[in-house]
Design a protein around this motif. Structure first.
Motif, PDB file in Angstrom:
ATOM      1  N   GLU A 167      15.079  -5.272  -7.288  1.00 38.19           N
ATOM      2  CA  GLU A 167      15.098  -4.387  -6.432  1.00 38.19           C
ATOM      3  C   GLU A 167      14.398  -2.381  -7.090  1.00 38.19           C
ATOM      4  OE1 GLU A 167      19.128  -4.640  -6.564  1.00 38.19           O
ATOM      5  OE2 GLU A 167      17.566  -5.769  -6.900  1.00 38.19           O
ATOM      6  N   GLY A 168      13.768  -2.586  -7.943  1.00 36.29           N
ATOM      7  CA  GLY A 168      13.964  -1.568  -8.786  1.00 36.29           C
ATOM      8  C   GLY A 168      11.899  -2.029  -9.363  1.00 36.29           C
ATOM      9  N   ASP A 169      12.113  -2.772  -8.799  1.00 37.28           N
ATOM     10  CA  ASP A 169      10.519  -2.946  -8.960  1.00 37.28           C
ATOM     11  C   ASP A 169       9.259  -2.795  -8.101  1.00 37.28           C
ATOM     12  OD1 ASP A 169      11.304  -4.988 -10.387  1.00 37.28           O
ATOM     13  OD2 ASP A 169      10.286  -6.555  -9.820  1.00 37.28           O
ATOM     14  N   GLY A 170      10.072  -2.367  -6.562  1.00 38.26           N
ATOM     15  CA  GLY A 170       9.170  -1.548  -5.761  1.00 38.26           C
ATOM     16  C   GLY A 170       7.841  -0.197  -6.188  1.00 38.26           C
ATOM     17  N   ASN A 171       8.152   0.137  -6.209  1.00 35.23           N
ATOM     18  CA  ASN A 171       7.761   1.764  -6.247  1.00 35.23           C
ATOM     19  C   ASN A 171       7.114   1.635  -7.641  1.00 35.23           C
ATOM     20  OD1 ASN A 171       8.445   2.635  -3.849  1.00 35.23           O
ATOM     21  ND2 ASN A 171       9.363   4.411  -4.612  1.00 35.23           N
ATOM     22  N   ILE A 172       6.877   1.129  -8.778  1.00 32.86           N
ATOM     23  CA  ILE A 172       6.745   1.308  -9.152  1.00 32.86           C
ATOM     24  C   ILE A 172       5.691   0.102  -9.660  1.00 32.86           C
ATOM     25  CG2 ILE A 172       6.754   0.601 -12.096  1.00 32.86           C
ATOM     26  CD1 ILE A 172      10.058   1.235 -11.674  1.00 32.86           C
ATOM     27  N   VAL A 173       5.560  -0.953  -9.162  1.00 29.12           N
ATOM     28  CA  VAL A 173       4.600  -2.269  -9.790  1.00 29.12           C
ATOM     29  C   VAL A 173       3.170  -1.203  -8.122  1.00 29.12           C
ATOM     30  CG1 VAL A 173       3.833  -3.995  -8.541  1.00 29.12           C
ATOM     31  CG2 VAL A 173       5.879  -3.984  -9.917  1.00 29.12           C
ATOM     32  N   ASP A 174       3.910  -1.231  -6.978  1.00 20.79           N
ATOM     33  CA  ASP A 174       2.644  -0.712  -6.577  1.00 20.79           C
ATOM     34  C   ASP A 174       2.047   0.682  -6.945  1.00 20.79           C
ATOM     35  OD1 ASP A 174       3.853  -2.089  -4.495  1.00 20.79           O
ATOM     36  OD2 ASP A 174       4.706  -0.232  -2.902  1.00 20.79           O
ATOM     37  N   ALA A 175       2.720   1.663  -7.617  1.00 20.21           N
ATOM     38  CA  ALA A 175       1.999   2.754  -8.124  1.00 20.21           C
ATOM     39  C   ALA A 175       1.355   2.406  -9.316  1.00 20.21           C
ATOM     40  CB  ALA A 175       3.532   3.857  -8.506  1.00 20.21           C
ATOM     41  N   LEU A 176       1.637   2.128  -9.996  1.00 24.72           N
ATOM     42  CA  LEU A 176       1.054   1.530 -11.222  1.00 24.72           C
ATOM     43  C   LEU A 176      -0.865   0.453 -10.529  1.00 24.72           C
ATOM     44  CD1 LEU A 176       3.511   0.828 -13.994  1.00 24.72           C
ATOM     45  CD2 LEU A 176       2.524   3.301 -12.948  1.00 24.72           C
ATOM     46  N   SER A 177      -0.326  -0.034  -9.628  1.00 27.37           N
ATOM     47  CA  SER A 177      -1.319  -1.091  -9.055  1.00 27.37           C
ATOM     48  C   SER A 177      -2.564  -0.068  -8.202  1.00 27.37           C
ATOM     49  CB  SER A 177      -0.821  -1.509  -8.238  1.00 27.37           C
ATOM     50  OG  SER A 177       0.770  -3.239  -9.167  1.00 27.37           O
TER      51      SER A 177
END
Length: 446
Positions: A167-177
């Motif tokens: 659950e800690g991935d979402g914002n980070i992966v979206d932001a960096l993508s």
């Protein structure tokens, strides 16, 4: 008294600038408060500061001032930290386009400046050493043009995201993508430490959603800072409240930036790209430094500067050091049993041993440190902007690594050998020149 660095501190509120200057002065920096944009731009060009801190300004704004400084050749290399944006939040795209090296939303505390500012000072020190060493190299007939080096041209940014909880991935992966950053995700923190050592990443992001993984995250930070190959790798910790009651533990463990309290995608992206950009700048500056080591400047080992080059360059560093009134320390390593190796196994074996020792020393130092062979058994190091206390700490770490290492020589010598290394460190004093400083370092060998 020598200073850690020269800092310009600007904010339209003169009290804020003055308070920060007092804070920095107590920490050993020489700082100057400024509350007018035109004065800031003029002093940045004439005083050649190590770092510029820019707070809030109405017209022009702090981003516009930073962009102006980055457009001028004389001030473009100076690292800039923006702070105190107030109610007018800076859009991440504006922040990135300004090419600043760091950003703190509020007014930085003494604790926060104590961990964020030294990294910018070190970047400035590296840039200054590149200019200085290229100048010395020209005296030896070696011309190096920095603009021809761009090892990252056309390459995607690559980071490792350490996220034990999905659950800690979402914002980070979206932001960096959004920025086409290549992301590798690792769930196991201990496996992450192995991957960081084996693979090439430009930053490590650690996402912590609960207390249960807090200690493992701090372990990973500490592990990287204690690993010679990883201690310069930027680390961004992204925590969900209340994982860290304060960010002090994370910074003390070795985090570069801590974003606590579920930061936005924009904040994550901006800080990640700033860290990667800084890392790329540092790596790119290594290439022109390496290009100064040629048959005209090196000694017979081919990995160290010759005695003549080292002493000439050290003289230039000392002159610059006096102008800036900053720290400079000289270290000397004497490999005492090389003579015995030469007697037992011959000149080739002795040179192989010195080559291996030199390679270890270089690998455990910063890019801006200058390493030369000043005697058959002696390797000297000039450490700009470094106190004698810090230099001794570095020297003892290097000596410990060398003492506990086995060295293999030629195929004909089946047994590994160990080395007996003595170390001496001295701070430059006003009466020093290159040779007197080296003589004092020899007297300090122990």
């Amino acid at each position: 008294m020598a200073h850690k660095a020269h800092i310009l501190v600007a904010d339209e509120d003169a009290d804020i600038a003055t308070d920060l200057v007092e804070m920095l002065s107590h920490a050993g920096y020489q700082a100057l408060p400024i509350s007018d944009p035109k004065t800031l731009i003029a002093l940045a060009a004439s005083r050649h500061p190590d770092v510029i801190l820019i707070g809030r300004f109405s017209s022009p704004g702090q981003v516009e001032i930073a962009e102006k400084l980055k457009q001028e050749n004389g001030t473009q290399p100076v690292p800039i930290l923006l702070f105190n944006s107030g109610k007018d939040k800076i859009a991440p795209k504006m922040l990135l386009s300004s090419k600043v090296e760091d950003f703190i939303e509020g007014i930085p505390s003494p604790e926060l400046l104590s961990v964020r500012l030294p990294l910018l000072v070190r970047l400035s020190s590296l840039q200054r050493e590149v200019r200085r060493r290229l100048k010395t190299a020209r005296r030896f007939g070696v011309e190096v043009e920095t603009s021809v080096f761009d090892r990252f041209l056309g390459k995607r940014q690559k980071v490792l995201l350490v996220s034990p909880e999905e659950e800690g991935d979402g914002n980070i992966v979206d932001a960096l993508s959004q920025a086409n950053i290549e992301i590798d995700v690792e769930r196991d923190i201990y496996r992450a430490s192995e991957r960081l050592a084996e693979e090439r990443f430009e930053a490590c992001l650690i996402s912590i959603m609960s207390d249960s993984y807090r200690d493992e995250a701090l372990y990973l930070c500490t592990h990287m800072r204690n690993n010679p190959r990883l201690f310069n790798l930027p680390v961004l910790i992204i925590g969900a409240t209340p994982v860290f009651q304060t960010s002090t533990d994370a910074y003390e463990a070795g985090a570069t930036i801590v974003l606590d309290g579920t930061p936005t995608k924009e904040q994550i992206l901006a800080h990640t790209q700033i860290l990667v950009s800084r890392q790329r700048t540092k790596w790119s500056l290594r290439d022109p430094l390496a290009a100064t080591l040629t048959d005209k400047t090196c000694d017979s080992l081919e990995v160290l500067y010759s005695k003549e080059f080292f002493e000439t360059h050290l003289e230039n560093i000392i002159v610059d050091n006096r102008k800036r009134n900053t720290e400079l320390t000289i270290g000397l390593f004497a490999v005492r049993n090389v003579a015995d190796i030469k007697q037992r196994y011959g000149q080739e074996a002795a040179e192989i041993l010195m080559h291996q020792v030199a390679t270890w020393i270089i690998g455990l130092l910063r890019a801006e440190d200058v390493v030369g062979r000043v005697g058959d058994l002696e390797i000297a190091v000039a450490l700009p902007d470094t106190t004698e206390e810090d230099a001794k700490r570095v020297g003892h770490r290097i000596a410990a690594v060398l003492h506990h290492s086995d060295f293999r020589l030629t195929d004909e010598i089946s047994d590994a050998v160990q080395v007996w290394v003595e170390m001496g460190t001295v701070s430059i004093v006003p009466s020093d020149n290159a040779r007197t400083a080296l003589d004092r370092a020899r007297s300090a060998l122990m």
